[in-house]
Design a protein around this motif. Structure first.
Motif, PDB file in Angstrom:
ATOM      1  N   LEU A  86     -10.058  10.976  -5.345  1.00 39.49           N
ATOM      2  CA  LEU A  86      -9.101  10.054  -6.030  1.00 39.49           C
ATOM      3  C   LEU A  86      -9.908   8.606  -6.404  1.00 39.49           C
ATOM      4  CD1 LEU A  86      -5.899  10.790  -4.145  1.00 39.49           C
ATOM      5  CD2 LEU A  86      -6.643  11.588  -6.081  1.00 39.49           C
ATOM      6  N   GLY A  87      -9.489   8.022  -7.446  1.00 38.63           N
ATOM      7  CA  GLY A  87     -10.021   6.640  -7.562  1.00 38.63           C
ATOM      8  C   GLY A  87      -9.115   5.730  -7.872  1.00 38.63           C
ATOM      9  N   HIS A  88      -9.460   4.778  -8.882  1.00 40.76           N
ATOM     10  CA  HIS A  88      -8.519   3.766  -9.022  1.00 40.76           C
ATOM     11  C   HIS A  88      -7.298   4.289  -9.646  1.00 40.76           C
ATOM     12  CE1 HIS A  88      -7.191  -0.402  -9.909  1.00 40.76           C
ATOM     13  NE2 HIS A  88      -6.899   0.195 -11.487  1.00 40.76           N
ATOM     14  N   GLY A  89      -5.847   3.756  -9.083  1.00 39.40           N
ATOM     15  CA  GLY A  89      -4.798   4.296  -9.405  1.00 39.40           C
ATOM     16  C   GLY A  89      -4.482   5.486  -8.701  1.00 39.40           C
ATOM     17  N   MET A  90      -5.381   6.024  -7.936  1.00 35.48           N
ATOM     18  CA  MET A  90      -5.150   7.252  -7.420  1.00 35.48           C
ATOM     19  C   MET A  90      -5.226   8.442  -8.222  1.00 35.48           C
ATOM     20  SD  MET A  90      -2.443   6.652  -3.984  1.00 35.48           S
ATOM     21  CE  MET A  90      -2.669   8.066  -3.456  1.00 35.48           C
TER      22      MET A  90
END
Lengths: 334, 334
Positions: A86-90
């Motif tokens: 997962l990354g930015h903003g999930m």
């Protein structure tokens, strides 16, 4: 690693990819006592300490909430325990988060080898909008507001001080300390016949013969640092050409980096797409000769392993887990 | 803390809130060597070890990506360094993430005191859709698939084993070990006159007199465990009634829990809404007698501090930072 060694590894990797039936021998199986650092970024204790702080610091991300350690979590084998990261903003990423363990022994970094060094790799996720979503110039300005960081960078890099390059240099130096050591396998190879079970010993023999694992998982790091299409299914609608995106040679279509098997019990789920949850599923995959036959590596074909042989292979892989890599959580400057 | 002690603290807190001009003395200023645990959840080494694993385990969240340590990050004073926390989906929460440091000495937990114990507190964010977004039953089922956790819970809680209550019990036991100790202030109060500067000593005198900080920040933990409206501005459009939501008594409208000042340099930004980035801004707030005068605590009024006095107060607060709380990152079971 100097340039000539580096190039040799690259050339060897490509050679291996296309060399059908290549039969290397498993020698030099014990992890070297020292990680070789690049001439452009020699390791120093100061760099390791600073790099560790940066690795754990969520202020490296645009949100100030995601650190390198979020997705390369020391508690979860320096990965994240998820099939895909997962990354930015999930929001879900396209691939599984690779472990940092023994990344220092890799040649090209990332599943698709798009970074030639740990230093270059470190710069990627920080800037990627889908991962840490940070602007490098803003990051430098932000860290310059933290006096303790300014001091540490000047002490560590007297010439340039706090720069984006040096953020990456320090992180890479820290990552070079994350090495799997002293596994039952190592103890066995060093002479302690009781360190692993008979099943694991049979598994290691199979690994080097009938199961053909050694064709790609070679040497002490159990990786040829090459790229192979091993016939993995993708999720519905997903096309991932892997290494081919950066080096468009047909054999590399759908090919991904051979991961280390060191500490492999810690860093599941497995594969570039995180599709397998355990080592048993991986052995089944290879035993049936993969699923997606398009552009499949010639190394992959049905193995005809017995149930006992499958168990032996898993038992062997489990012996590759080293001592816990102890990390004291750093106190970060305000 | 037994029930009678607990009730005494509550009653005393309410008494303090409404008692204008109360002048306590600053005695018992050294942190007690032991944290008192509740009879319903006595601390054991096994509980601490298990609770630590759970505290660091992102699988406690619905996304498997957010752990307690994400927002209560040991690297950032067991808080997150943000003015207001982020939760599931990286959406902004309504309040600042409080530190875990010395939370063991608190009576009611959360900024609004809605949990009567660390055990109850721990259950809140795990379930909150905006925070860890986890379903307690699903969590128990998920952890039951991890054999090492099942074993550890049975060893630690022989009677009930792996239950949601015991997840919270273990986390609370771990949190009771997160205590600020051996600060320069403690060394000074224990007899080392050179441990703090003259400025800090003057600051402590001001803290107990002209600056009136002691009216709420009392005892070794520098908190009365009470709730006070100190006249903070809210962001445009935000109304936060604080403690009043759970105990609708007029004096509690806009009142929030008195935080500990131990390790205060580590856990900024400050206040329930994270509006102040440093201790200097906090001193200015109190010096001008707060901003929002609606339902302001009678403890708050303009102080008329000189610039030197303000510096002295900050110097004193900086002496409350203890030795680094060393935490070895736990290796979590797969």
């Amino acid at each position: 690693m100097d340039k000539i060694q580096f190039l040799s590894v690259i050339i060897l990797s490509f050679f291996l990819i296309e060399c059908k039936g290549f039969k290397p021998t498993q020698d030099n199986l014990i992890t070297p006592s020292e990680v070789v650092d690049p001439a452009t970024n020699p390791t120093t204790p100061d760099k390791i300490a600073l790099g560790k702080m940066l690795f754990f610091d969520p202020r490296l991300s645009g949100s100030n909430w995601i650190s390198c350690a979020t997705c390369h979590n020391p508690s979860l084998g320096w990965s994240d325990g998820l099939s895909k990261g997962l990354g930015h903003g999930m929001l879900k990423l396209g691939r599984n988060s690779p472990t940092i363990i023994n990344a220092s022994f890799g040649a090209l970094q990332f599943w698709d080898g798009r970074a030639p060094s740990l230093e270059e790799q470190a710069k990627g996720p920080i800037q990627s909008p889908g991962e840490m979503n940070q602007n490098p110039e803003e990051l430098v300005q932000e860290l310059k507001k933290i006096p303790a960081y300014v001091d540490l960078f000047h002490k560590t890099f007297p010439k340039e001080g706090l720069t984006f390059d040096n953020i990456a240099n320090a992180i890479a130096s820290f990552e070079r300390t994350i090495v799997s050591k002293n596994s039952p396998f190592d103890k066995w190879r060093s002479g302690d016949a009781t360190a692993v079970s008979d099943s694991a010993k049979r598994g290691f023999d199979l690994f080097n013969s009938k199961a053909k694992c050694i064709l790609c998982h070679q040497g002490f790091n159990f990786s040829d640092n090459g790229f192979h299409n091993i016939g993995l299914k993708e999720e519905e609608g997903v096309i991932d050409v892997g290494r081919f995106e950066h080096l468009p040679i047909k054999v590399l279509k759908g090919a991904f980096k051979t991961p280390t098997l060191r500490d492999i019990t810690l860093s599941g789920p497995y594969m570039h797409n995180g599709m397998y949850n355990n080592l048993e599923e991986i052995v089944e995959h290879y035993d049936r000769g993969g699923d997606n036959k398009e552009n499949l590596s010639p190394n992959i074909s049905p193995l005809g392993l017995s149930e006992e042989e499958k168990k032996d292979l898993v038992a062997f892989m489990k012996t590759l887990t080293g001592d816990p890599i102890t990390v004291l959580v750093p106190r970060l400057p305000q």
